[in-house]
Design a protein around this motif. Sequence first.
Motif, mmCIF file in Angstrom:
data_model
loop_
_atom_site.group_PDB
_atom_site.id
_atom_site.type_symbol
_atom_site.label_atom_id
_atom_site.label_comp_id
_atom_site.label_asym_id
_atom_site.label_seq_id
_atom_site.Cartn_x
_atom_site.Cartn_y
_atom_site.Cartn_z
ATOM 1 N N SER A 243 0.790 -1.232 0.000
ATOM 2 C CA SER A 243 0.000 0.000 0.000
ATOM 3 C C SER A 243 0.822 1.282 0.000
ATOM 4 O O SER A 243 0.255 2.373 -0.002
ATOM 5 C CB SER A 243 -0.934 0.004 1.222
ATOM 6 O OG SER A 243 -1.827 -1.079 1.162
ATOM 7 N N LEU A 244 2.143 1.181 0.001
ATOM 8 C CA LEU A 244 2.978 2.379 0.028
ATOM 9 C C LEU A 244 3.155 2.927 -1.384
ATOM 10 O O LEU A 244 3.723 2.270 -2.253
ATOM 11 C CB LEU A 244 4.346 2.060 0.637
ATOM 12 C CG LEU A 244 4.342 1.580 2.091
ATOM 13 C CD1 LEU A 244 5.761 1.282 2.550
ATOM 14 C CD2 LEU A 244 3.686 2.608 3.008
ATOM 15 N N ARG A 245 2.652 4.137 -1.598
ATOM 16 C CA ARG A 245 2.697 4.783 -2.920
ATOM 17 C C ARG A 245 3.101 6.243 -2.745
ATOM 18 O O ARG A 245 3.036 6.796 -1.645
ATOM 19 C CB ARG A 245 1.321 4.708 -3.592
ATOM 20 C CG ARG A 245 0.801 3.295 -3.781
ATOM 21 C CD ARG A 245 -0.700 3.258 -4.009
ATOM 22 N NE ARG A 245 -1.116 4.014 -5.195
ATOM 23 C CZ ARG A 245 -2.396 4.240 -5.512
ATOM 24 N NH1 ARG A 245 -3.374 3.788 -4.742
ATOM 25 N NH2 ARG A 245 -2.696 4.917 -6.611
ATOM 26 N N ASN A 246 3.516 6.880 -3.841
ATOM 27 C CA ASN A 246 3.658 8.334 -3.817
ATOM 28 C C ASN A 246 2.285 8.926 -3.514
ATOM 29 O O ASN A 246 1.280 8.548 -4.127
ATOM 30 C CB ASN A 246 4.147 8.860 -5.159
ATOM 31 C CG ASN A 246 5.582 8.487 -5.444
ATOM 32 O OD1 ASN A 246 6.352 8.165 -4.542
ATOM 33 N ND2 ASN A 246 5.964 8.520 -6.718
ATOM 34 N N THR A 247 2.235 9.859 -2.579
ATOM 35 C CA THR A 247 0.935 10.347 -2.154
ATOM 36 C C THR A 247 1.056 11.733 -1.529
ATOM 37 O O THR A 247 2.133 12.348 -1.531
ATOM 38 C CB THR A 247 0.292 9.352 -1.168
ATOM 39 O OG1 THR A 247 -1.066 9.727 -0.940
ATOM 40 C CG2 THR A 247 1.047 9.299 0.155
ATOM 41 N N TYR A 248 -0.048 12.217 -0.956
ATOM 42 C CA TYR A 248 -0.062 13.514 -0.294
ATOM 43 C C TYR A 248 -1.256 13.559 0.656
ATOM 44 O O TYR A 248 -2.142 12.687 0.647
ATOM 45 C CB TYR A 248 -0.149 14.656 -1.325
ATOM 46 C CG TYR A 248 -1.439 14.674 -2.120
ATOM 47 C CD1 TYR A 248 -2.525 15.451 -1.703
ATOM 48 C CD2 TYR A 248 -1.576 13.920 -3.291
ATOM 49 C CE1 TYR A 248 -3.717 15.455 -2.429
ATOM 50 C CE2 TYR A 248 -2.759 13.925 -4.019
ATOM 51 C CZ TYR A 248 -3.821 14.699 -3.582
ATOM 52 O OH TYR A 248 -5.002 14.701 -4.288
ATOM 53 N N LEU A 249 -1.281 14.590 1.482
ATOM 54 C CA LEU A 249 -2.389 14.877 2.390
ATOM 55 C C LEU A 249 -2.604 16.374 2.381
ATOM 56 O O LEU A 249 -1.641 17.150 2.400
ATOM 57 C CB LEU A 249 -2.041 14.404 3.805
ATOM 58 C CG LEU A 249 -3.002 14.798 4.931
ATOM 59 C CD1 LEU A 249 -4.313 14.012 4.824
ATOM 60 C CD2 LEU A 249 -2.351 14.553 6.306
ATOM 61 N N LEU A 250 -3.868 16.809 2.336
ATOM 62 C CA LEU A 250 -4.201 18.223 2.411
ATOM 63 C C LEU A 250 -4.971 18.512 3.694
ATOM 64 O O LEU A 250 -5.864 17.743 4.080
ATOM 65 C CB LEU A 250 -5.070 18.652 1.223
ATOM 66 C CG LEU A 250 -4.494 18.505 -0.182
ATOM 67 C CD1 LEU A 250 -5.522 18.971 -1.209
ATOM 68 C CD2 LEU A 250 -3.191 19.275 -0.334
ATOM 69 N N LEU A 251 -4.628 19.629 4.341
ATOM 70 C CA LEU A 251 -5.362 20.116 5.508
ATOM 71 C C LEU A 251 -5.760 21.560 5.264
ATOM 72 O O LEU A 251 -5.012 22.330 4.643
ATOM 73 C CB LEU A 251 -4.504 20.048 6.769
ATOM 74 C CG LEU A 251 -3.920 18.690 7.176
ATOM 75 C CD1 LEU A 251 -3.096 18.838 8.442
ATOM 76 C CD2 LEU A 251 -5.014 17.654 7.371
ATOM 77 N N THR A 252 -6.936 21.949 5.757
ATOM 78 C CA THR A 252 -7.370 23.331 5.613
ATOM 79 C C THR A 252 -8.261 23.730 6.787
ATOM 80 O O THR A 252 -8.772 22.887 7.520
ATOM 81 C CB THR A 252 -8.117 23.542 4.282
ATOM 82 O OG1 THR A 252 -8.211 24.941 4.011
ATOM 83 C CG2 THR A 252 -9.525 22.946 4.301
ATOM 84 N N ASN A 253 -8.407 25.028 6.958
ATOM 85 C CA ASN A 253 -9.311 25.597 7.944
ATOM 86 C C ASN A 253 -9.023 25.077 9.357
ATOM 87 O O ASN A 253 -9.937 24.742 10.106
ATOM 88 C CB ASN A 253 -10.775 25.312 7.578
ATOM 89 C CG ASN A 253 -11.729 26.318 8.197
ATOM 90 O OD1 ASN A 253 -11.413 27.478 8.377
ATOM 91 N ND2 ASN A 253 -12.920 25.851 8.531
ATOM 92 N N LEU A 254 -7.742 25.029 9.723
ATOM 93 C CA LEU A 254 -7.372 24.588 11.056
ATOM 94 C C LEU A 254 -7.754 25.640 12.098
ATOM 95 O O LEU A 254 -7.486 26.840 11.896
ATOM 96 C CB LEU A 254 -5.876 24.307 11.157
ATOM 97 C CG LEU A 254 -5.382 23.039 10.465
ATOM 98 C CD1 LEU A 254 -4.938 23.342 9.048
ATOM 99 C CD2 LEU A 254 -4.241 22.409 11.243
ATOM 100 N N ARG A 255 -8.369 25.187 13.185
ATOM 101 C CA ARG A 255 -8.772 26.071 14.279
ATOM 102 C C ARG A 255 -8.442 25.397 15.602
ATOM 103 O O ARG A 255 -8.617 24.190 15.763
ATOM 104 C CB ARG A 255 -10.282 26.371 14.226
ATOM 105 C CG ARG A 255 -10.722 27.088 12.954
ATOM 106 C CD ARG A 255 -10.201 28.518 12.883
ATOM 107 N NE ARG A 255 -10.630 29.217 11.709
ATOM 108 C CZ ARG A 255 -9.946 29.321 10.574
ATOM 109 N NH1 ARG A 255 -8.768 28.702 10.474
ATOM 110 N NH2 ARG A 255 -10.397 30.005 9.548
ATOM 111 N N GLY A 256 -7.992 26.195 16.581
ATOM 112 C CA GLY A 256 -7.714 25.684 17.911
ATOM 113 C C GLY A 256 -8.496 26.462 18.951
ATOM 114 O O GLY A 256 -8.548 27.695 18.904
ATOM 115 N N TYR A 257 -9.127 25.742 19.879
ATOM 116 C CA TYR A 257 -9.960 26.361 20.913
ATOM 117 C C TYR A 257 -9.572 25.813 22.280
ATOM 118 O O TYR A 257 -9.178 24.651 22.413
ATOM 119 C CB TYR A 257 -11.446 26.044 20.694
ATOM 120 C CG TYR A 257 -11.989 26.427 19.333
ATOM 121 C CD1 TYR A 257 -12.593 27.662 19.110
ATOM 122 C CD2 TYR A 257 -11.890 25.529 18.254
ATOM 123 C CE1 TYR A 257 -13.091 28.000 17.860
ATOM 124 C CE2 TYR A 257 -12.388 25.873 17.005
ATOM 125 C CZ TYR A 257 -12.984 27.104 16.815
ATOM 126 O OH TYR A 257 -13.475 27.437 15.579
#
Length: 260
Positions: A243-257
């Motif tokens: 299962s190891l492939r070239n890949t990526y992850l996207l994150l957006t709209n991070l908020r901390g409270y």
Amino acid sequence: MTPTRRALLSAALGGAAAAGLPGAGVGAHAASWQQKWAPSAATDGLKAFETVEDDRANSHPDGHPHILPDGNNFRFTMHTVDRDTMTDRQRQEVTGLRNGGSYLKWLPGQTWRLTYSMFIPSSLEATTTFTHIMQMKQPGNGTSPIVVQSLRRVNGSGTIELQLPISGTLVGRTSLDPLHDKWTDVDFQIKVGDKTAGSVRWILKSGGATVIDKSVTGVDTFLADRVRPKWGIYRSLGDTSGSLRNTYLLLTNLRGYQLV
């Protein structure tokens, strides 16, 4: 083309404070979530984080940068040739919540909440060993994880799960396949506490529908010093499923409270 966020996360904070974390409690006044961190990838870039761990071993210079702002998203790219300083694994991660010249410290007795959206492409698969996409740790080299959000293959099927490694507690687990190639909203809450003083709540939503909502109380969520969040791709090379492939992850709209 890099996917863009069609609908920003809209967690209903009013009322959620009342539900809050199990055992959050009410003091002399009704506790509420106070926003402490709201970075923008487009304007803050990687200054949103305390540290950036981009190819620490300099194993793949041609792939730099592996971590970068991409429009309104934070992008983490992983190539199969990338190696960490421990060569049996790969790591492209950011740590901490930075506000200007300082950063937020999560300490015992405090309750914190993170909300954000993540895009997991079908090329980022669950593995038979560890593939973490979010961690909570004590800062410092060689420290053990306190919380891990992971992509794990269970009985041959891909899942996403949340575990508390100190006690070996599985908070929850659900199928990964329905979350591939779309935005998933994450709502993570933690009361920082030693031994049995901690608690955790983990919520995933997709297309406005709740995929999983699990809580645990009376658990250990503290080692020493402080708790620090991490995001990115951190995975073992020991996978036996191919299962190891070239890949990526996207994150957006991070908020901390913080619950105060």
